[in-house]
Design a protein around this motif. Structure first.
Motif, short mmCIF file in Angstrom:
data_model
loop_
_atom_site.label_atom_id
_atom_site.label_comp_id
_atom_site.label_asym_id
_atom_site.label_seq_id
_atom_site.Cartn_x
_atom_site.Cartn_y
_atom_site.Cartn_z
N THR A 234 69.54 102.01 -97.79
CA THR A 234 68.75 102.05 -96.56
C THR A 234 67.97 103.34 -96.46
O THR A 234 66.81 103.35 -96.01
CB THR A 234 69.66 101.88 -95.33
OG1 THR A 234 70.38 100.64 -95.45
CG2 THR A 234 68.84 101.85 -94.05
N GLN B 121 65.13 102.86 -98.68
CA GLN B 121 64.20 101.90 -98.06
C GLN B 121 63.36 102.56 -96.97
O GLN B 121 62.17 102.26 -96.82
CB GLN B 121 65.01 100.74 -97.49
CG GLN B 121 64.27 99.82 -96.54
CD GLN B 121 63.30 98.91 -97.27
OE1 GLN B 121 63.36 98.81 -98.49
NE2 GLN B 121 62.42 98.28 -96.54
N TYR C 134 56.93 98.76 -98.46
CA TYR C 134 58.10 98.47 -97.63
C TYR C 134 58.66 97.08 -97.96
O TYR C 134 59.87 96.92 -98.17
CB TYR C 134 57.76 98.56 -96.15
CG TYR C 134 58.92 98.22 -95.25
CD1 TYR C 134 59.88 99.18 -94.93
CD2 TYR C 134 59.09 96.93 -94.73
CE1 TYR C 134 60.96 98.88 -94.12
CE2 TYR C 134 60.17 96.62 -93.93
CZ TYR C 134 61.10 97.59 -93.62
OH TYR C 134 62.17 97.28 -92.82
N SER D 247 60.21 96.92 -101.55
CA SER D 247 61.54 97.53 -101.65
C SER D 247 62.57 96.72 -100.87
O SER D 247 63.73 96.61 -101.28
CB SER D 247 61.51 98.98 -101.14
OG SER D 247 61.11 99.04 -99.78
N LEU D 248 62.16 96.12 -99.75
CA LEU D 248 63.09 95.29 -98.97
C LEU D 248 63.57 94.10 -99.80
O LEU D 248 64.76 93.79 -99.83
CB LEU D 248 62.41 94.80 -97.69
CG LEU D 248 63.27 93.93 -96.76
CD1 LEU D 248 64.40 94.76 -96.16
CD2 LEU D 248 62.41 93.33 -95.66
N LEU E 74 65.70 95.48 -102.95
CA LEU E 74 66.98 96.09 -102.63
C LEU E 74 67.91 95.17 -101.83
O LEU E 74 69.13 95.21 -102.00
CB LEU E 74 66.76 97.39 -101.84
CG LEU E 74 65.97 98.49 -102.54
CD1 LEU E 74 65.77 99.68 -101.61
CD2 LEU E 74 66.68 98.94 -103.82
#
Length: 199
Positions: free
Chosen positions: A77, A80, A125, A128-129, A132
């Motif tokens: 997180t 992120q 964003y 990566s969301l 991950l």
């Protein structure tokens, strides 16, 4: 000298998010773009870090998604929240410097920088969301709700929705206007191509 107006912008009302029906409209890319225009890659990456911090603080009860992701993995997180925003600021800092060398229009330079600040933020964003957290229960539930049985691209389009377009447009217009005004006031560097022409 340049950090005075930029820090003022960063700490004022541009740094907020409006949350409505789980859709987040963020205008934090505007001060990141202004910092990148004024201070180049260093200013962009620092402002991106501030943006990341505001996002990270939402993980402590301010955002359902952020709080859930933090509960799944605090380390991921942190990545992120910070890395996409800092990378965004770094790249648009280089972009602004390149535009300043080859474009004689301050407002065009600032508007293009503003657009890519918002666009790259969305791209980094969401990338990566998905990378991950794409297989976690919360993201899978969002996919089932927003784009059941569809590929990840359609899910991303449904997830960011019309608010992404609103962010791109607002960042382009506001950054263009504010950046041009700061350039005219000689608070940020003027386009180098324009200076050469004037000489």
């Amino acid at each position: 000298m340049y950090c005075i107006p930029v820090s003022g912008i960063i700490t004022r009302r541009f740094l907020y998010e409006i949350t409505e029906k789980h859709q987040i409209y963020t205008f934090n890319t505007i001060p990141v773009a202004i910092a990148a225009i004024a201070l180049g890659p260093v200013g962009g990456i620092v402002a991106g870090g501030v943006f990341g911090l505001t996002s990270f603080l939402q993980c402590f009860g301010g955002s359902v998604l952020g709080t859930t992701l933090f509960g799944i993995s605090p380390i991921l997180t942190v990545f992120q929240c910070f890395v996409p925003r800092m990378l965004d600021g770094l790249l648009i800092g280089f972009l602004s410097n390149a535009m300043r060398k080859h474009c004689t229009s301050a407002i065009a330079n600032c508007a293009v920088t503003g657009f890519f600040a918002a666009f790259l933020n969305t791209l980094f964003y969401m990338s990566s969301l998905i990378l991950l957290f794409g297989r976690t229960d919360i993201i899978l539930s969002y996919r089932e709700t927003l784009a059941p049985g569809k590929n990840v691209f359609l899910f991303v389009c449904a997830f960011v929705g019309i608010n992404a377009i609103a962010e791109w447009v607002s960042s382009t217009l506001v950054t263009g206007a504010v950046g041009a005004a700061l350039t005219k006031a000689k608070l940020v560097p003027a386009p180098k191509a324009k200076l050469v022409a004037a000489e």
